[in-house]
Design a protein around this motif. Structure first.
Motif, PDB file in Angstrom:
ATOM      1  N   UNK A 478       0.778  -1.231   0.000  1.00 43.08           N
ATOM      2  CA  UNK A 478       0.000   0.000   0.000  1.00 43.08           C
ATOM      3  C   UNK A 478       0.808   1.278   0.000  1.00 43.08           C
ATOM      4  N   UNK A 479       2.124   1.198  -0.209  1.00 40.08           N
ATOM      5  CA  UNK A 479       2.958   2.400  -0.257  1.00 40.08           C
ATOM      6  C   UNK A 479       2.661   3.198  -1.523  1.00 40.08           C
ATOM      7  N   UNK A 480       2.607   4.502  -1.378  1.00 39.06           N
ATOM      8  CA  UNK A 480       2.479   5.369  -2.548  1.00 39.06           C
ATOM      9  C   UNK A 480       3.879   5.776  -2.990  1.00 39.06           C
ATOM     10  N   UNK A 481       4.243   5.369  -4.188  1.00 43.72           N
ATOM     11  CA  UNK A 481       5.597   5.633  -4.672  1.00 43.72           C
ATOM     12  C   UNK A 481       5.776   7.118  -4.944  1.00 43.72           C
ATOM     13  N   UNK A 482       6.937   7.624  -4.618  1.00 41.54           N
ATOM     14  CA  UNK A 482       7.217   9.048  -4.790  1.00 41.54           C
ATOM     15  C   UNK A 482       8.626   9.302  -5.269  1.00 41.54           C
ATOM     16  N   UNK A 483       9.110  10.539  -5.120  1.00 36.96           N
ATOM     17  CA  UNK A 483      10.399  10.951  -5.691  1.00 36.96           C
ATOM     18  C   UNK A 483      11.585  10.089  -5.303  1.00 36.96           C
ATOM     19  N   UNK A 484      11.649   9.654  -4.052  1.00 40.33           N
ATOM     20  CA  UNK A 484      12.787   8.836  -3.631  1.00 40.33           C
ATOM     21  C   UNK A 484      12.828   7.510  -4.380  1.00 40.33           C
ATOM     22  N   UNK A 485      11.669   6.886  -4.517  1.00 35.71           N
ATOM     23  CA  UNK A 485      11.590   5.603  -5.233  1.00 35.71           C
ATOM     24  C   UNK A 485      11.914   5.799  -6.703  1.00 35.71           C
ATOM     25  N   UNK A 486      11.363   6.841  -7.297  1.00 29.83           N
ATOM     26  CA  UNK A 486      11.627   7.100  -8.719  1.00 29.83           C
ATOM     27  C   UNK A 486      13.125   7.303  -8.956  1.00 29.83           C
ATOM     28  N   UNK A 487      13.758   8.049  -8.054  1.00 34.41           N
ATOM     29  CA  UNK A 487      15.178   8.352  -8.223  1.00 34.41           C
ATOM     30  C   UNK A 487      16.014   7.082  -8.220  1.00 34.41           C
ATOM     31  N   UNK A 488      15.689   6.175  -7.306  1.00 39.36           N
ATOM     32  CA  UNK A 488      16.423   4.907  -7.247  1.00 39.36           C
ATOM     33  C   UNK A 488      16.215   4.089  -8.516  1.00 39.36           C
ATOM     34  N   UNK A 489      14.985   4.047  -9.022  1.00 42.05           N
ATOM     35  CA  UNK A 489      14.695   3.282 -10.242  1.00 42.05           C
ATOM     36  C   UNK A 489      15.394   3.893 -11.454  1.00 42.05           C
ATOM     37  N   UNK A 490      15.387   5.214 -11.528  1.00 44.36           N
ATOM     38  CA  UNK A 490      16.066   5.890 -12.638  1.00 44.36           C
ATOM     39  C   UNK A 490      17.537   5.516 -12.660  1.00 44.36           C
ATOM     40  N   UNK A 491      18.185   5.556 -11.513  1.00 44.73           N
ATOM     41  CA  UNK A 491      19.613   5.235 -11.447  1.00 44.73           C
ATOM     42  C   UNK A 491      19.871   3.765 -11.782  1.00 44.73           C
ATOM     43  N   UNK A 492      18.976   2.905 -11.346  1.00 48.20           N
ATOM     44  CA  UNK A 492      19.136   1.483 -11.638  1.00 48.20           C
ATOM     45  C   UNK A 492      19.050   1.210 -13.136  1.00 48.20           C
ATOM     46  N   UNK A 493      18.065   1.786 -13.799  1.00 46.26           N
ATOM     47  CA  UNK A 493      17.919   1.565 -15.243  1.00 46.26           C
ATOM     48  C   UNK A 493      19.079   2.189 -16.023  1.00 46.26           C
ATOM     49  N   UNK A 494      19.531   3.340 -15.588  1.00 46.05           N
ATOM     50  CA  UNK A 494      20.667   3.979 -16.266  1.00 46.05           C
ATOM     51  C   UNK A 494      21.913   3.114 -16.133  1.00 46.05           C
ATOM     52  N   UNK A 495      22.158   2.606 -14.935  1.00 41.47           N
ATOM     53  CA  UNK A 495      23.329   1.761 -14.718  1.00 41.47           C
ATOM     54  C   UNK A 495      23.242   0.448 -15.492  1.00 41.47           C
ATOM     55  N   UNK A 496      22.011   0.038 -15.785  1.00 39.06           N
ATOM     56  CA  UNK A 496      21.827  -1.176 -16.590  1.00 39.06           C
ATOM     57  C   UNK A 496      21.911  -0.871 -18.083  1.00 39.06           C
ATOM     58  N   UNK A 497      22.162   0.383 -18.415  1.00 43.50           N
ATOM     59  CA  UNK A 497      22.281   0.788 -19.814  1.00 43.50           C
ATOM     60  C   UNK A 497      20.955   1.058 -20.496  1.00 43.50           C
ATOM     61  N   UNK A 498      19.863   1.122 -19.714  1.00 41.30           N
ATOM     62  CA  UNK A 498      18.528   1.341 -20.277  1.00 41.30           C
ATOM     63  C   UNK A 498      18.066   2.767 -19.991  1.00 41.30           C
ATOM     64  N   UNK A 499      18.681   3.720 -20.685  1.00 42.15           N
ATOM     65  CA  UNK A 499      18.391   5.132 -20.441  1.00 42.15           C
ATOM     66  C   UNK A 499      16.960   5.476 -20.835  1.00 42.15           C
ATOM     67  N   UNK A 500      16.514   4.953 -21.992  1.00 43.95           N
ATOM     68  CA  UNK A 500      15.150   5.246 -22.439  1.00 43.95           C
ATOM     69  C   UNK A 500      14.122   4.722 -21.434  1.00 43.95           C
ATOM     70  N   UNK A 501      14.420   3.558 -20.846  1.00 40.59           N
ATOM     71  CA  UNK A 501      13.513   2.999 -19.845  1.00 40.59           C
ATOM     72  C   UNK A 501      13.472   3.898 -18.606  1.00 40.59           C
ATOM     73  N   UNK A 502      14.635   4.395 -18.207  1.00 41.35           N
ATOM     74  CA  UNK A 502      14.694   5.313 -17.062  1.00 41.35           C
ATOM     75  C   UNK A 502      13.884   6.571 -17.345  1.00 41.35           C
ATOM     76  N   UNK A 503      14.014   7.090 -18.563  1.00 43.26           N
ATOM     77  CA  UNK A 503      13.267   8.282 -18.981  1.00 43.26           C
ATOM     78  C   UNK A 503      11.761   8.004 -18.927  1.00 43.26           C
ATOM     79  N   UNK A 504      11.368   6.851 -19.444  1.00 39.91           N
ATOM     80  CA  UNK A 504       9.944   6.483 -19.473  1.00 39.91           C
ATOM     81  C   UNK A 504       9.379   6.342 -18.065  1.00 39.91           C
TER      82      UNK A 504
END
Length: 609
Positions: A478-504
């Motif tokens: 039931x957690x509402x995802x917010x900026x902290x969660x998004x930031x972690x996901x963005x960095x994870x996708x970028x580090x995995x080489x999936x920049x477009x996915x991070x952007x999306x």
């Protein structure tokens, strides 16, 4: 005290002050940029400084008036040094523990009953000219009855709940109101707090004083920006437009890192003949340490001329500035001056010192100070553990981290758990970090803030699968995802080489929520597009950052121009854009501008002409 200025920040200048001529040694800080983000470049000597008629001026720089936009912006009259590059990389002075530097940027999106205000959420103390934090871990939390009624009201109908409260004949005392305001602010429910303030004045249930108007102004600045807050000042009865009101506005300029507006407000306060206080000077020192360290000298000169006694915070800022410059001897000298003034460094200041010793490779000095911070019995000083854990981790001392954590393990506080997860993550001991998280999850309910600490560990170690599983667990609980969660996901996708996915992911998150993404989320994506020479997407993210309220500064422009350089195409009109954003190019940026100048002449073109 002011021998400190001459010894640690030496520079001889002539100063004109209040129509009298003084020949003084004006302080000057020769600092290198913050080691986390910036490159290292020397700083040239500042030109002569003139001070008069309530303002600052020099042949090349001054405290300007006016704001070019109605929106709150990070406006800065940057100097010509490379430490302008720093963006949102706050030093340990403001946030001694890494996890606390991540602020929740939306008032209601990630709140919980366990919500706490981060250390870097600035608040005004009306008893002292000092910048203090809201958080008081030893203070018992009390929920007011009025607060509960406001929370139970459908939607955001705060006025309805208040009207009902009065109709039922319940007492609306100042104590009840203050407690309700504190509850709302602690959860960052600024919109509801503002409605409460407006209702109280409109219904005349409270005789407003200057501190009440200052509180309202603070809420307006947080919700609607500095321009709206300034407009509100004009509506305040003149007898209540005191120093508290203006310093509240000044403090909000600091929170928004708006150097240009802070200088304007500081000068306005002097024009209104308010006394120059350590509080006001510390605001500017904070900003100059982040944005334009040469101007630290100007503030110290004002404090000397106005006979303003430096506060403990003044020393902390100067210590951190010296540490960032790798001038450890100068930093230690300031500590001795601080002690000479009868001020002993507190735990936060010592943590800053340890961090700079580690950065300078002085591990023995760092270890000795850490032992001093522990005291004779760590169990009696266990509140220090949350500071010690990440510092021992920075030294790579896993045994010491384990020893300190054992002191906390039987009866941990949530901040201890945060610090332990961060420390084990730094040591690449993921199993230990996860064990602390699971223990914490059994003791406290899952919240975005709690999960973000472990998500950050996963992001730093490119553990995308584990991060996805944790996010799914957050959603299921039931957690509402917010900026902290998004930031972690963005960095994870970028580090995995999936920049477009991070952007999306970031764009979908923005569409689904009114919360404002972290600056670092945008910058992480922008950096990757720039490396590719992808001008279209780089410009898109650059625009999105502005749209989100992050005004452009040298760092963003450097990354954007890097996209043009890597694409090997000129950036027409880029100088005009910089001028429009009130940015003076630093050395690095100036060199980059030459490379993308579409009208520069090559040696061959000169011969042909």
């Amino acid at each position: 005290m002011w021998a400190l200025r001459r010894a640690s920040f030496p520079l001889r200048l002539n100063s004109l002050y209040r129509n009298r001529v003084f020949h003084v040694r004006v302080p000057y800080v020769k600092l290198t940029p913050n080691t986390c983000v910036e490159d290292h470049a020397g700083i040239s000597v500042s030109p002569q400084l003139a001070y008069g008629n309530g303002g600052f001026s020099s042949p090349n720089r001054c405290f300007h008036s006016g704001l070019g936009s109605s929106r709150c912006e990070f406006s800065s009259q940057a100097g010509t040094k490379d430490d302008d590059d720093l963006e949102d990389g706050f030093s340990e002075l403001e946030t001694p523990l890494g996890y606390e530097s991540e602020k929740l940027l939306d008032s209601d999106s990630e709140h919980s009953d366990d919500a706490e205000v981060p250390h870097n959420e600035l608040e005004l103390s009306h008893d002292e000219d000092e910048l203090v934090t809201v958080k008081k871990s030893s203070q018992k939390r009390v929920l007011s009855e009025l607060f509960k009624d406001i929370m139970d009201a459908p939607g955001l109908s705060v006025r309805t709940a208040l009207d009902k409260w009065v109709e039922e004949g319940k007492e609306l005392s100042r104590e009840e109101i203050s407690l309700t305001m504190a509850n709302l602010r602690r959860r960052k429910m600024y919109g509801r707090a503002l409605q409460l303030s407006e209702w109280l004045e409109s219904k005349k249930h409270l005789e407003f004083v200057d501190s009440d108007y200052a509180s309202r102004l603070d809420l307006i600045a947080k919700l609607r920006g500095l321009h709206a807050a300034e407009g509100f000042i004009e509506s305040i009865p003149e007898s209540f437009r005191g120093e508290i009101v203006y310093r509240t506005l000044l403090a909000n300029c600091v929170v928004l890192n708006n150097l240009h507006k802070a200088e304007e407000i500081f000068n306005k306060m002097k024009d209104l003949e308010f006394p120059v206080t350590a509080f006001a000077c510390n605001q500017l020192l904070f900003l100059y340490k982040r944005n334009d360290k040469k101007k630290i000298a100007d503030v110290l000169l004002i404090m000397e001329h106005e006979n303003v006694k430096p506060s403990p915070l003044t020393f902390k800022i100067l210590i951190d500035a010296k540490g960032q410059s790798k001038d450890i001897a100068g930093m230690d000298q300031i500590v001795e001056k601080m002690k000479g003034e009868g001020i002993e460094p507190d735990i936060q200041t010592n943590a800053v010192l340890v961090g700079h010793y580690i950065s300078a490779g002085l591990d023995d000095k760092a270890k000795a100070l850490l032992k001093k911070m522990e005291g004779e019995d760590l169990r009696e000083n266990r509140w220090v553990c949350r500071t010690l854990l990440p510092l021992y981790a920075n030294l790579g001392m896993a045994d010491e981290v384990g020893r300190v954590w054992k002191v906390c393990e039987t009866h941990p506080r949530i901040e201890d758990c945060f610090a332990a997860i961060e420390a084990w993550g730094k040591l690449k001991k993921i199993d230990e970090a996860e064990a602390v998280f699971e223990m914490m999850s059994k003791k406290w309910k899952l919240t975005p803030k709690n999960c973000s600490v472990l998500l950050k560990v996963y992001a730093n170690h490119k553990m995308l699968v584990k991060a996805k599983d944790l996010v799914k667990r957050m959603v299921d609980s039931g957690c509402r995802l917010g900026p902290l969660t998004w930031d972690a996901l963005v960095k994870l996708y970028v580090q995995a080489g999936e920049v477009e996915k991070a952007d999306t992911v970031l764009q979908k998150a923005i569409q689904q929520s009114k919360a404002k993404p972290l600056f670092s989320s945008y910058l992480t994506i922008l950096l990757q597009y720039a490396k590719r020479g992808d001008i279209h997407n780089s410009e898109k993210i650059f625009y999105k950052m502005k749209q989100a309220g992050y005004a452009s500064r040298p760092r963003q422009y450097q990354v954007l121009i890097e996209a043009y350089i890597n694409a090997k195409v000129p950036a027409y009109g880029i100088r005009d854009r910089l001028k429009g954003d009130n940015i003076s190019p630093n050395r690095t940026l100036a060199n980059m501008l030459v490379q993308v100048d579409g009208f520069k002449k090559s040696p061959a073109s000169d011969l042909l002409d």
